[in-house]
Design a protein around this motif. Structure first.
Motif, PDB file in Angstrom:
ATOM      1  N   ASP A 193      40.317  57.618  35.720  1.00 23.52           N
ATOM      2  CA  ASP A 193      40.870  56.175  36.891  1.00 23.52           C
ATOM      3  C   ASP A 193      41.748  55.249  37.893  1.00 23.52           C
ATOM      4  N   LYS A 252      38.537  53.065  41.223  1.00 25.05           N
ATOM      5  CA  LYS A 252      37.719  52.042  42.057  1.00 25.05           C
ATOM      6  C   LYS A 252      37.225  50.991  41.058  1.00 25.05           C
ATOM      7  N   HIS A 253      37.008  49.849  41.608  1.00 27.57           N
ATOM      8  CA  HIS A 253      36.283  48.178  41.382  1.00 27.57           C
ATOM      9  C   HIS A 253      35.114  48.669  41.107  1.00 27.57           C
ATOM     10  N   GLU A 254      34.036  47.865  40.739  1.00 29.90           N
ATOM     11  CA  GLU A 254      32.713  47.219  40.589  1.00 29.90           C
ATOM     12  C   GLU A 254      32.401  47.313  41.582  1.00 29.90           C
ATOM     13  N   ALA A 255      32.662  45.988  42.461  1.00 33.64           N
ATOM     14  CA  ALA A 255      32.204  45.474  43.646  1.00 33.64           C
ATOM     15  C   ALA A 255      33.428  45.860  45.056  1.00 33.64           C
ATOM     16  N   ASP A 297      30.654  46.480  49.639  1.00 26.28           N
ATOM     17  CA  ASP A 297      28.952  46.480  49.452  1.00 26.28           C
ATOM     18  C   ASP A 297      28.112  44.673  49.589  1.00 26.28           C
TER      19      ASP A 297
END
Ligand code: ADP
Length: 405
Positions: free
Chosen positions: A323, A397-400, A404
């Motif tokens: 991660d 990784k980031h959520e947004a 996007d």
């Protein structure tokens, strides 16, 4: 002839007496158990809501003794507005219809004070379906309720503080941009006029005068540098990172090409491993590696060309991708004494005189800010006289991300 066993139909079989005795005893034990429970008010109501039994918990929570309360209507426990709306009887009706009623709400003690109760009402039916009454179990949740209210209030205060902080940040940003533009302007004037003074009154000012003018100009240049660095620092703290997919190798290629001149001057080189692509703010990643690599060049050992190694030291988790990534920037420079390792990330912390190594002491503070705003961390280790190692851990990784949007 076999012994004849005679049964007397009208008399109870020998076991039945014992069974009903043991049933009575167990009922008695159960009654005593319920009566002695102190944490829950457990009592029975008749079908119309009149109180038929009472336990120690009910006495403790509501304040009435069994003698005082048995035979009274259970609406006595409700605040007046609930009684006016006939809420107590509605609860019994719902419990009868649905087999159970549960709610949390205010109830009234004998002394008129209120407590926050968790109430469960269960209807009791005979085998033939006839309603014989209700069992009511009440718990005093006032402490928990007040704790949750206190938590809500604390959260609201926190929200308010956050809003204030955001407001302050906006003010700070406003200040920073005023500082950058309005303060740079007088500095430019100081530079221009001291240059003019030197050119047009060269002979009049003499040797000493020219030296003073030089010092004025270098002080002005330094102040302008400080203002720019401060501006970068506040920009990183006030603007959230604009995340997108960033190839760290491409970032480092650009940084190395920008630093070509100082690498040539020092005879230095940067060796880069294949690095991952991560969700990050590209401008801030560039600033991060620019600060680290330029420090490694600046703090090289006299006479030893700087060699900077950038490696991907992400530990591979068993059976999959990690991660977070761990990037290490390592140099062969002068190093940092261990006791200073914590200080170097604070703004304006420098370990050397300006004459020795130029700088404002903000570079690593910006690096720390950038990495932390990305949800990561940065740390340093060193062997003085041999080199320094900066380890950056960043989420992959980031959520947004901006891509996007
Ligand atoms: P500046 O480079 O402007 O002085 P930084 O915040 O970038 O400020 O660094 C703070 C201090 O940490 C530097 O003054 C220096 O003493 C030390 N430092 C940073 N990077 C290195 C390095 N690669 N090698 C040795 N010392 C370093």
């Amino acid at each position: 002839m076999a012994d004849e066993v005679k049964y007397n139909a009208s008399a109870a079989a020998p076991g039945v007496d014992a069974l009903s005795k043991s049933l009575r005893e167990s009922e008695e034990r159960f009654r005593l158990l319920v009566e002695s429970i102190k944490d829950y008010a457990i009592f029975l109501l008749d079908p119309d809501g009149y109180i038929a039994s009472w336990n120690a918990g009910a006495e403790r929570i509501k304040g009435y003794t069994a003698d005082e309360i048995i035979g009274k209507h259970f609406s006595i426990f409700y605040p007046q507005d609930a009684v006016d709306q006939e809420w107590p009887m509605k609860e019994l009706e719902i419990a009868r219809r649905e087999g159970r009623f549960e709610e949390e709400g205010w109830r009234v003690r004998k002394d008129g004070t209120q407590f926050w109760a968790d109430v469960v009402i269960t209807p009791l039916f005979e085998a033939n379906g006839e309603l014989v009454g209700f069992a009511k179990i009440t718990r005093d949740l006032t402490e928990r309720y007040e704790a949750s209210l206190a938590m809500q209030r604390a959260n609201q205060e926190l929200d308010l503080k956050n809003q204030e902080l955001e407001e302050r940040n906006r003010e700070l940003q406003g200040f920073a941009s005023v500082a950058s533009h309005d303060l740079q302007e007088p500095l430019r004037k100081i530079n221009t006029f001291s240059e003019l003074l030197e050119q047009e009154y060269k002979d009049a000012v003499g040797e000493n005068g020219r030296m003073y003018l030089d010092r004025i100009r270098s002080a002005a240049t330094r102040m302008s540098q400080l203002i720019n660095d401060l501006l970068s620092y506040t920009r990183v703290s006030t603007q959230p990172p604009r995340l997108r997919s960033v190839d760290l190798n491409a970032v480092i290629d650009e940084v190395v090409s920008d630093l070509e001149l100082s690498l040539t001057e020092t005879g230095g080189r940067v060796d880069v491993d294949p690095l991952p692509t991560i969700d990050a703010d590209p401008t801030q990643m560039r600033q991060l590696f620019q600060n680290l690599i330029s420090n490694s060049i600046k703090f090289h050992r006299p006479g030893v060309p700087p060699v900077i190694r950038i490696t991907d030291a992400t530990p591979a988790p068993p059976g999959g991708q990690s991660d977070t990534c761990r990037i290490v920037v390592e140099d062969n420079g002068i190093g940092i004494e261990e006791k200073f390792l914590d200080q170097i990330f604070a703004p304006f912390q420098r370990l050397h005189a300006r004459r020795e190594y130029p700088g404002t002491g903000i570079g690593l503070a910006i690096c720390k800010h950038i990495v932390e705003r990305h949800g990561g961390s940065i740390s340093a280790s060193s062997v003085p006289g041999e080199g320094s190692t900066f380890t950056i851990v960043l989420p992959v990784k980031h959520e947004a991300t901006v891509d996007d949007e």
